[in-house]
Design a protein around this motif. Structure first.
Motif, mmCIF file in Angstrom:
data_model
loop_
_atom_site.group_PDB
_atom_site.id
_atom_site.type_symbol
_atom_site.label_atom_id
_atom_site.label_comp_id
_atom_site.label_asym_id
_atom_site.label_seq_id
_atom_site.Cartn_x
_atom_site.Cartn_y
_atom_site.Cartn_z
ATOM 1 N N LYS A 230 5.158 0.128 -12.363
ATOM 2 C CA LYS A 230 5.480 -0.512 -11.089
ATOM 3 C C LYS A 230 6.976 -0.634 -10.836
ATOM 4 O O LYS A 230 7.469 -0.262 -9.768
ATOM 5 N N HIS A 231 7.723 -1.173 -11.786
ATOM 6 C CA HIS A 231 9.155 -1.395 -11.552
ATOM 7 C C HIS A 231 9.918 -0.090 -11.358
ATOM 8 O O HIS A 231 10.619 0.076 -10.341
ATOM 9 N N PRO A 232 9.838 0.894 -12.284
ATOM 10 C CA PRO A 232 10.564 2.150 -12.044
ATOM 11 C C PRO A 232 10.044 2.899 -10.823
ATOM 12 O O PRO A 232 10.812 3.570 -10.123
ATOM 13 N N PHE A 233 8.755 2.764 -10.546
ATOM 14 C CA PHE A 233 8.194 3.441 -9.374
ATOM 15 C C PHE A 233 8.872 2.935 -8.104
ATOM 16 O O PHE A 233 9.320 3.722 -7.262
ATOM 17 N N ASN A 234 8.951 1.618 -7.956
ATOM 18 C CA ASN A 234 9.553 1.034 -6.753
ATOM 19 C C ASN A 234 11.051 1.274 -6.675
ATOM 20 O O ASN A 234 11.599 1.537 -5.601
ATOM 21 N N SER A 235 11.736 1.197 -7.806
ATOM 22 C CA SER A 235 13.194 1.313 -7.802
ATOM 23 C C SER A 235 13.687 2.752 -7.704
ATOM 24 O O SER A 235 14.808 2.999 -7.258
ATOM 25 N N LEU A 236 12.849 3.707 -8.080
ATOM 26 C CA LEU A 236 13.278 5.111 -8.122
ATOM 27 C C LEU A 236 12.670 5.957 -7.005
ATOM 28 O O LEU A 236 12.789 7.180 -7.025
ATOM 29 N N GLY A 237 12.025 5.334 -6.045
ATOM 30 C CA GLY A 237 11.545 6.081 -4.877
ATOM 31 C C GLY A 237 10.143 6.602 -4.956
ATOM 32 O O GLY A 237 9.668 7.292 -4.034
ATOM 33 N N GLY A 238 9.420 6.314 -6.032
ATOM 34 C CA GLY A 238 8.012 6.669 -6.110
ATOM 35 C C GLY A 238 7.697 8.154 -6.125
ATOM 36 O O GLY A 238 6.577 8.561 -5.839
ATOM 37 N N GLY A 239 8.686 8.971 -6.472
ATOM 38 C CA GLY A 239 8.428 10.409 -6.514
ATOM 39 C C GLY A 239 8.129 11.019 -5.165
ATOM 40 O O GLY A 239 7.546 12.104 -5.077
#
Length: 280
Positions: free
Chosen positions: A141-150
């Motif tokens: 959840k955290h890296p997904f939201n902070s890194l643009g979700g691919g």
């Protein structure tokens, strides 16, 4: 004697492959078949797995702080191409292994699938993509939201026109490869081109990603772009979303048109050769 010569000529010109008849535009009887719904389930699950593995790979790479850590663009390209190879291999006998609305659209234009099946496939693919990206967000959840979700978007330094052109050409490569790899003549006795269809399709995805990741993150699959856009729900991503639908559909249209042109040219050449020397 003349009968024997005639039969010999007919057997010489008999095809070693069977061209399937064109699919009807509205094949309503297939709605009553379990195989139709089994194919929809296969497309949904395959697209879910495709998005889960590939978007998780993208997020995992972006999470690395060291420039030399992670899989890099090459690893991301391998993830996309490898998953397509695996999933097309697994689902080809169930649904045809489309896993991409652009591929489905191209095959519809070539009369390989009906309109009903094409629309149903696209819906299943988009739902599968949303579910797959949703799983990535649930686990990261955290890296997904902070890194643009691919999510796919136009990279800085490139115009929307350039991005659109990259998506058109990339999808053309993919869809034309699908047509070539699944051509019935490939399995003919005298084709001399034995091929495992999922392999060139996977490699086409791999090569296109190498070329276009720096431009758009590589869409060439509207379901892939749509699924990530829905889950990340970012205004900038939505602003660019049209590129990842128009580009792949135009590329698929061009590939279908070119494939049909090649088929007609080959048929005309064969007919002319037969007329000029009918006994051979």
């Amino acid at each position: 004697m003349s009968k024997e010569v005639s039969e010999e000529g007919q057997s010489h010109h008999r095809k070693d492959y069977v061209e399937p008849p064109p699919a009807p535009l509205l094949d309503t009887p297939e709605l009553k078949l379990w195989s139709f719904y089994r194919a929809l389930i296969a497309e949904f699950i395959a697209t879910l797995l495709f998005l889960y593995v590939t978007v998780a790979t993208v997020i995992g790479h972006q999470k690395q702080t060291d420039a030399c850590a992670g899989v890099g663009f090459l690893g991301i390209a391998w993830a996309f191409g490898g998953m397509i190879f695996i999933l097309v291999y697994c689902t080809a006998g169930i649904s045809g292994g489309h896993i991409n609305p652009a591929v489905t659209f191209g095959l519809f234009l070539a009369r390989k699938v009906s309109l009903i099946r094409a629309v149903a496939y696209m819906v299943a693919q988009c739902l599968g993509a949303i579910s797959g990206v949703g799983l990535v967000k649930a686990f990261m959840k955290h890296p997904f939201n902070s890194l643009g979700g691919g999510a796919n978007k136009v990279a800085p330094g490139y115009s929307k026109g350039t991005a659109l052109g990259a998506e058109i050409i990339g999808t053309f490569v993919l869809v034309y490869t699908v047509f070539s790899a699944t051509d019935p003549k490939r399995s003919a006795r005298d084709s001399h081109v034995p091929v495992l269809a999922p392999l060139p399709i996977g490699f086409a995805v791999f090569m296109v990603h190498l070329a276009t990741i720096p431009i758009t993150g590589t869409g060439i699959n509207p379901a892939r772009s749509f699924g990530a856009a829905v889950i990340i729900n970012d205004d900038k991503v939505w602003d660019h979303q049209w590129i990842f639908w128009v580009g792949p559909f135009v590329g698929a249209l061009a590939a279908a048109a070119y494939h049909q042109y090649i088929l007609r040219a080959a048929a005309i050449k064969a007919l002319g050769s037969f007329r000029s020397n009918p006994t051979n």
